[in-house]
Design an enzyme around this catalytic site. Structure first.
Site, PDB file in Angstrom:
ATOM      1  CE  LYS A 135      -3.182  -1.186  -0.628  1.00 36.14           C
ATOM      2  NZ  LYS A 135      -3.520  -1.756  -1.901  1.00 36.14           N
ATOM      3  CG  HIS A 192       4.578  -6.335  -1.108  1.00 35.57           C
ATOM      4  ND1 HIS A 192       4.598  -5.022  -1.539  1.00 35.57           N
ATOM      5  CD2 HIS A 192       3.261  -6.493  -1.497  1.00 35.57           C
ATOM      6  CE1 HIS A 192       3.823  -4.480  -2.034  1.00 35.57           C
ATOM      7  NE2 HIS A 192       2.724  -5.586  -2.116  1.00 35.57           N
ATOM      8  CB  SER A 222      -3.795   2.608   1.846  1.00 33.70           C
ATOM      9  OG  SER A 222      -3.806   1.943   0.636  1.00 33.70           O
TER      10      SER A 222
HETATM   11  P1  A3P Z   1      -5.026   4.542  -1.240  1.00 34.33           P
HETATM   12  O1  A3P Z   1      -5.673   3.590  -0.520  1.00 34.33           O
HETATM   13  O2  A3P Z   1      -4.836   5.593   0.079  1.00 34.33           O
HETATM   14  O3  A3P Z   1      -6.045   5.256  -2.261  1.00 34.33           O
HETATM   15  P2  A3P Z   1      -0.069  -0.312  -3.830  1.00 34.33           P
HETATM   16  O4  A3P Z   1      -0.037  -0.124  -5.175  1.00 34.33           O
HETATM   17  O5  A3P Z   1       1.209  -0.337  -3.133  1.00 34.33           O
HETATM   18  O6  A3P Z   1      -0.769  -1.434  -3.279  1.00 34.33           O
HETATM   19  O7  A3P Z   1      -0.670   1.046  -3.124  1.00 34.33           O
HETATM   20  C1  A3P Z   1      -1.963   1.605  -3.286  1.00 34.33           C
HETATM   21  C2  A3P Z   1      -2.154   2.859  -2.925  1.00 34.33           C
HETATM   22  O8  A3P Z   1      -1.750   3.725  -4.095  1.00 34.33           O
HETATM   23  C3  A3P Z   1      -3.841   3.134  -3.037  1.00 34.33           C
HETATM   24  O9  A3P Z   1      -3.667   4.088  -1.973  1.00 34.33           O
HETATM   25  C4  A3P Z   1      -3.871   3.750  -4.265  1.00 34.33           C
HETATM   26  O10 A3P Z   1      -5.056   4.587  -4.464  1.00 34.33           O
HETATM   27  C5  A3P Z   1      -2.683   4.493  -4.384  1.00 34.33           C
HETATM   28  N1  A3P Z   1      -2.299   4.853  -5.986  1.00 34.33           N
HETATM   29  C6  A3P Z   1      -2.080   3.911  -7.045  1.00 34.33           C
HETATM   30  N2  A3P Z   1      -2.007   4.389  -8.113  1.00 34.33           N
HETATM   31  C7  A3P Z   1      -1.883   5.802  -7.869  1.00 34.33           C
HETATM   32  C8  A3P Z   1      -1.509   7.165  -8.634  1.00 34.33           C
HETATM   33  N3  A3P Z   1      -1.331   6.795 -10.047  1.00 34.33           N
HETATM   34  N4  A3P Z   1      -1.419   8.340  -7.965  1.00 34.33           N
HETATM   35  C9  A3P Z   1      -1.875   8.271  -6.751  1.00 34.33           C
HETATM   36  N5  A3P Z   1      -1.829   7.248  -5.917  1.00 34.33           N
HETATM   37  C10 A3P Z   1      -2.156   6.120  -6.377  1.00 34.33           C
END
Ligand code: A3P
Length: 289
Positions: free
Chosen positions: A42, A102, A132
């Site tokens: 996340k 991860h 998140s």
């Molecule tokens: P939120 O749940 O706070 O919205 P991961 O890819 O490591 O699982 O992380 C997911 C988080 O990154 C989520 O956060 C998601 O919305 C955010 N995210 C993914 N793509 C993004 C982008 N292009 N710009 C900003 N945040 C992004």
């Protein structure tokens, strides 16, 4: 129920079906030109991955839209029961490969360190990660219910969530930065000035940052684009595994959402604990933006 699904694995809480085939991961042979994208869950992994894939594909959006991100850049993991056969996919992939993980630094297969592969470590402030992660938990059907948000934050602080302690994780890579080829990407920096961060990545990969490429990447990897793109928003994962009717994978994409979730008391407790955990670390996160 919680510990039917997760187990302590060398001091790190892990999802059981993953550790069952640990041999496959541990003995993975890295190539000199493998690039590792490592992160705590996340933290912006998917966002950073799409940026890197765009660079590898020289800005060709169509090529990036040919497959889902989890197939283009598989996780270095091995399970039997679902569509994530990362190790197998990686072995079949042509060089130069991008390897997503991860795993904390101490569990990353030795081969990557021996070959001194380039590593991009993506990280995000602990409070927004906790928020998140909570929603992610609600969405992953194989994960037990995380309880209320305050209950989940307790587990997060104790490292009783998959991939273990956030504090240990970020520090595990930070401590290795001097002896390896590593780039740290902070989610908060990416939100603040994506152009600057994209240029950093392009240069880290030893390529030339042309204006055209930078512009294409910024456009294609905006939150709005990625939320609507089936190749990046995980909507191609079946509902039975990831129920996005509960909450979307591309949820909010902002910094500071923790302020809508932490009470003043929770925040004070978290800060105290944070100071303890990060006392000896020189790693600085921006939580107040
Ligand atoms: P939120 O749940 O706070 O919205 P991961 O890819 O490591 O699982 O992380 C997911 C988080 O990154 C989520 O956060 C998601 O919305 C955010 N995210 C993914 N793509 C993004 C982008 N292009 N710009 C900003 N945040 C992004």
């Amino acid at each position: 129920e919680y510990y039917d699904v997760f187990e302590d694995f060398h001091g790190v809480l892990m999802y059981k079906p993953f550790t069952k085939y640990w041999d496959e991961v541990e003995t993975f042979t890295a190539s000199l030109d493998d690039l590792v994208i490592a992160s705590y869950p996340k933290s912006g992994t998917t966002w950073a991955s799409e940026i890197v894939d765009m660079i590898y594909k020289e800005g060709d959006v169509e090529k990036c839209k040919q497959d889902a991100i989890y197939n283009r850049i598989p996780y270095l993991e091995c399970r039997e029961e679902n569509i994530f056969h990362g190790v197998k996919q990686l072995k079949e992939m042509k060089s130069p490969r991008i390897v997503k993980t991860h795993l904390p630094a101490q569990l990353l297969p030795e081969s990557f360190w021996e070959k001194n592969c380039k590593i991009i470590y993506v990280c995000r402030n602990a409070k927004d990660v906790a928020v998140s992660y909570y929603y992610f938990f609600l969405m992953i059907t194989a994960y037990p219910h995380p309880g209320s948000f305050p209950e989940f934050v307790e587990k997060f602080m104790q490292g009783q969530v998959p991939y273990g302690s956030w504090y240990d994780h970020v520090n595990s890579y930070w401590e290795k930065r001097k002896n390896s080829q590593m780039l740290f990407m902070f989610y908060e920096d990416m939100k603040e000035d994506i152009r600057k961060e994209v240029i950093k990545v392009i240069q880290f990969l030893g390529r030339k940052p042309s204006e055209e490429l930078i512009d294409k990447i910024i456009k294609h990897t905006s939150f709005k684009e990625m939320k609507n793109n089936p190749c990046t928003n995980y909507t191609t994962v079946p509902d039975e595994m990831m129920d996005q009717r509960v909450t979307p994978f591309m949820r909010k994409g902002i910094t500071g959402d923790w302020k809508n979730h932490f009470t003043v008391a929770m925040n004070e407790k978290f800060d105290m604990h944070y100071m303890q955990q990060m006392k000896t670390s020189t790693m600085k996160f921006r939580t107040e933006i």
